[in-house]
Design an enzyme around this catalytic site. Structure first.
Site, short mmCIF file in Angstrom:
data_model
loop_
_atom_site.label_atom_id
_atom_site.label_comp_id
_atom_site.label_asym_id
_atom_site.label_seq_id
_atom_site.Cartn_x
_atom_site.Cartn_y
_atom_site.Cartn_z
N HIS A 179 0.81 -1.21 0.00
CA HIS A 179 0.00 0.00 0.00
C HIS A 179 0.84 1.26 0.00
CE1 HIS A 179 0.51 -0.38 4.48
NE2 HIS A 179 0.60 0.93 4.37
N ASP A 210 0.43 -7.65 1.24
CA ASP A 210 0.80 -6.25 1.48
C ASP A 210 2.32 -6.06 1.52
OD1 ASP A 210 0.51 -3.58 1.83
OD2 ASP A 210 -0.29 -3.67 3.88
N SER A 288 4.83 2.06 8.22
CA SER A 288 4.52 0.98 7.29
C SER A 288 5.74 0.63 6.45
CB SER A 288 3.37 1.38 6.37
OG SER A 288 2.19 1.58 7.11
#
Length: 598
Positions: A179, A210, A288
């Site tokens: 993402h 992911d 992230s």
């Protein structure tokens, strides 16, 4: 005087014996208690008091001890100042045995010591600190995104930028989250302590897990950077350190915590369920893609999402090493990401004893009941509804759908499936009509009638007479109804999202997204997000099939059968002629997306 001196000598010797006895008892008591006693001379230094010795011996002992000047010790039996010390126990001792000694003195005989046992120094705290992970391998990821406009599929949204984290692995590659680089137009990486941003290339994106794989062409980027090594799957309560570049600053950030849970998690970006770690270290926006290290400095996961709720604090999630290794090996083997296989069944627990008896299960048999089998899955050729799955690849499945994971832990049996690769075979044992059967099944991908992603491609659309037809996907629902689409979208669409199974590999769920108002479609303007069921009496399989039927239609009218028994009827020639004027009015370059033109 001689008698007085002898008396003092005898008293002093008696006191020395008492001190030695007390020292021995205190040492034994210290061992028994297992805790540190008060810092007396005997306990702290563990030396023995003997008869007075020469000043040279005293000086040697004092130099060996080398105490600080402010250290105060309590002692007895100080020799008379100015008189020589001998080994004769009858020597004159004029000092009181109770007199205090303020400090060690080299040559004045204030504390005559003949032998000193220096205790072993405890380990320094620096030697007990955990291994510091390699910070140089952690990079900051800068990305420019241009997302498609799923509500107006012929155009894109306004460009925006984001920053996240990543880390270097072997083979001149960098890992980050999928993402973080979704719909990327440009990706740049910056090393710690550097002022240079390096252009990066996206090698592969794993939507379900992911994870994304990047590389940099410039050799300068790789100088002085050691790749991160992967560690084993951590245990509960193992310490973890998350490193990255979260919001709140520009420099690298380190947060620490422990592994608090390990189970099959719902991956928000991939809309799938894979193994995940829950930690209590803070994971904020920008973290992230950053690595999570164990206390040995090895990577045990990738930070990827957190749980935000008013009743919860510091709940972060990490992609564990088994999922990461699966992604890397998939890319190395196939040159691209192919995904995680699934067992195409819908099952239910068999915890009810009556249910188990009705299915012919014995007392020692456990498993799960198959409710439905996906028509597009290879297992649909061998598995049937009402079969009881007893084991997968030789691992027994419990009545609640779990299998043994590690000592004292259980996990959903889908974990065993996710450890396989696309095209791998698996041995499935089932109970059917009280007979045990074994099947070898070739595992494949999960075909969803409403896909969670379109893998970076622009959305498909087709326009005729102002009617905008498109295929439904999760990004489309999010574009139409916002982040809470699971509550705000039409119930029938949500029902198909959760429960519908595709009957063929190319099946799509088509809707009339909107109607671009024009004279040709007067009275139809209020049709929004309504499913298309058939055209001129023929079922519509997908968008490409609809385009082919409309363009090849020679009948006078175009008839679209919609959900809720709605019918749209347009005159064929008039509708096709009006389409060009409508495209010009709304500044749309083409009546269909590029993938439908082939």
């Amino acid at each position: 005087m001689f008698r007085l001196s002898s008396s003092l000598v005898q008293k002093t010797e008696g006191l020395e014996r008492k001190i030695n006895s007390c020292t021995q008892r205190m040492g034994e008591a210290k061992k028994n208690r297992g805790r540190k006693s008060k810092k007396s001379v005997a306990d702290a230094m563990d030396f023995q008091l003997t008869n007075p010795v020469s000043s040279n011996s005293t000086s040697t002992a004092a130099e060996a001890l080398n105490p600080k000047p402010q250290t105060f010790l309590r002692g007895r039996g100080r020799a008379r100042r100015g008189e020589g010390h001998t080994d004769n126990s009858d020597s004159d001792i004029a000092a009181s045995p109770e007199r205090r000694i303020s400090r060690f003195v080299d040559h004045n005989g204030d504390f005559p010591v003949t032998s000193v046992v220096v205790p072993e120094a405890p380990p320094r705290w620096e030697s007990l600190v955990k291994v510091v992970p390699s910070m140089e391998a952690v990079v900051k990821v800068f990305c420019f995104h241009t997302e498609p406009n799923f509500s107006l599929p012929w155009q894109r949204k306004r460009q925006y930028s984001s920053s996240s984290s990543g880390f270097v692995i072997g083979g001149r590659r960098v890992l980050t989250n999928a993402h973080s680089v979704e719909y990327h137009t440009q990706v740049q990486l910056k090393k710690r302590g550097s002022d240079t941003k390096y252009l990066a290339t996206v090698l592969s994106i794993g939507t379900e897990c992911d994870i994304a794989l990047l590389t940099v062409a410039e050799d300068e980027f790789w100088e002085g950077v050691s790749p991160v090594e992967f560690g084993d799957l951590p245990a509960l309560q193992d310490a973890v350190t998350v490193v990255g570049y979260p919001i709140g600053g520009d420099t690298i950030s380190v947060t620490s915590g422990v592994v608090s849970r390990m189970e099959i998690l719902s991956y928000a970006h991939g809309s799938t369920e894979l193994l995940g770690l829950q930690i209590d270290a803070a994971i904020n926006s920008g973290n992230s893609g950053g690595p999570a290290f164990n206390d040995k400095g090895k990577c045990v996961g990738i930070a990827f999402q957190s749980f935000k709720h008013e009743d919860a604090e510091n709940i972060g999630y990490v992609i564990p090493t088994p999922v990461i290794i699966h992604f890397i090996q998939d890319y190395e083997k196939n040159g691209t990401y192919t995904g995680f296989p699934i067992l195409g069944i819908d099952w239910q627990k068999m915890e009810n004893p009556d249910l188990r008896v009705s299915m012919g299960m014995s007392a020692d048999q456990k498993g799960v009941l198959i409710k439905r089998v996906e028509p597009t899955a290879a297992e649909s050729q061998v598995l049937k509804p009402s079969d009881v799955v007893l084991s997968f690849d030789g691992v027994n499945i419990a009545n609640d759908g779990t299998v043994l994971f590690r000592h004292g832990e259980r996990i959903a049996f889908s974990y065993l499936v996710s450890q396989k690769s696309m095209g791998d075979n698996a041995l499935v044992k089932v109970l059917r009509n009280s007979d045990i059967l074994e099947f070898t099944i070739k595992l494949g991908a999960h075909k969803r009638i409403i896909p969670a992603h379109i893998n970076g491609r622009p959305p498909s659309y087709y326009i005729v007479a102002g009617f905008v037809f498109t295929a439904v996907s999760v990004p489309y629902l999010r574009s139409e109804y916002g982040r809470d689409y699971e509550f705000d979208a039409p119930v029938k669409l949500l029902d198909k999202l959760q429960h519908a199974m595709a009957q063929s590999a190319d099946e799509q769920l088509l809707v009339v997204s909107q109607v671009l108002a024009a004279n040709i479609n007067v009275g139809y303007e209020d049709i929004v997000n309504t499913q298309v069921l058939a055209f001129n009496g023929k079922p519509v399989k997908n968008l490409k099939n609809l385009v082919a039927m409309v363009q090849s239609c020679k009948e006078e009218f175009l008839t679209f059968n919609l959900e809720y028994h709605q019918i749209v009827i347009l005159r064929n020639k008039t509708a096709k002629a009006a389409t060009l004027d409508i495209l010009k009015t709304y500044c749309i370059s083409s009546a269909m997306s590029d993938d439908l033109k082939a």
